[in-house]
Design a protein around this motif. Structure first.
Motif, PDB file in Angstrom:
ATOM      1  N   TYR A   8      40.734  34.796  25.932  1.00 59.25           N
ATOM      2  CA  TYR A   8      41.586  35.616  25.073  1.00 59.25           C
ATOM      3  C   TYR A   8      41.575  35.091  23.638  1.00 59.25           C
ATOM      4  N   LYS A  60      40.601  42.178  19.269  1.00 61.48           N
ATOM      5  CA  LYS A  60      41.288  43.082  20.192  1.00 61.48           C
ATOM      6  C   LYS A  60      42.450  43.800  19.520  1.00 61.48           C
ATOM      7  N   SER A  90      44.270  38.379  30.757  1.00 59.76           N
ATOM      8  CA  SER A  90      43.686  39.430  29.898  1.00 59.76           C
ATOM      9  C   SER A  90      42.170  39.343  29.858  1.00 59.76           C
ATOM     10  N   TRP A  94      39.754  42.420  31.222  1.00 58.41           N
ATOM     11  CA  TRP A  94      38.810  43.128  30.352  1.00 58.41           C
ATOM     12  C   TRP A  94      37.375  42.652  30.556  1.00 58.41           C
ATOM     13  N   LYS A 118      52.167  40.898  34.850  1.00 55.16           N
ATOM     14  CA  LYS A 118      51.855  41.811  33.744  1.00 55.16           C
ATOM     15  C   LYS A 118      52.242  43.238  34.105  1.00 55.16           C
ATOM     16  N   ARG A 122      48.080  47.326  34.419  1.00 53.75           N
ATOM     17  CA  ARG A 122      47.067  46.267  34.309  1.00 53.75           C
ATOM     18  C   ARG A 122      46.825  45.618  35.661  1.00 53.75           C
TER      19      ARG A 122
END
Length: 163
Positions: A8, A60, A90, A94, A118, A122
């Motif tokens: 991240y 991002k 995250s 992704w 989260k 997600r």
């Protein structure tokens, strides 16, 4: 072998320091290690560069989510890694989504139990992508237990590597 570590950010922290120490050793043994940072926050980017570790920074927070996803997908497609290893929720989410359809293995490293709390959408996306994750690395027995109990991930898919 080319391994792309998706993170991240590169703010001074646990997994960032782990990669900073680990990747030069892997590179000395012949692994082509690269880092893709999802945010512009890359305080340690110069430290990685000083050790010869390429860092590919995305932003991002800038622009549309779809633009970010296209950028990550394009970056992974250009790097053509044999393995995509993600660190954190995250990056795991992704990184898996954007590596779908690429001829690559996927390893997700889970560094904390709290990251699994989260938003529901997600968590749903993450669960849909779990079958394409080859292995999960938990940094403690507590994290492994949490993955098994909360997420229903089978014990044989999780390896504990304490950091």
């Amino acid at each position: 072998m080319k391994v792309c570590h998706v993170v991240y950010d590169l703010a001074p922290g646990g997994y960032q320091r782990l990669l900073l120490d680990l990747l030069p050793c892997l590179m000395d043994s012949g692994v082509d290690a690269q880092v893709v940072c999802l945010t512009a926050s890359a305080d340690l980017a110069d430290s990685f560069a000083a050790r010869g570790i390429p860092v590919h920074r995305l932003d991002k927070s800038n622009g549309s989510p779809l633009g970010f996803l296209r950028s990550l997908r394009r970056t992974l497609g250009q790097l053509r890694p044999d393995v995509v290893q993600t660190h954190g929720f995250s990056a795991g989410l992704w990184g898996k989504v954007c590596s779908l359809g690429l001829a690559t293995g996927r390893i997700e490293t889970v560094h904390e139990e709290a990251g699994w709390m989260k938003p529901v959408r997600r968590k749903w996306i993450h669960r849909v992508c779990l079958p394409v994750t080859g292995r999960m690395v938990a940094v403690s027995q507590a994290v492994k237990t949490s993955l098994m109990e909360r997420e229903g991930i089978s014990e044989d898919r999780i390896v504990v590597i304490p950091n």
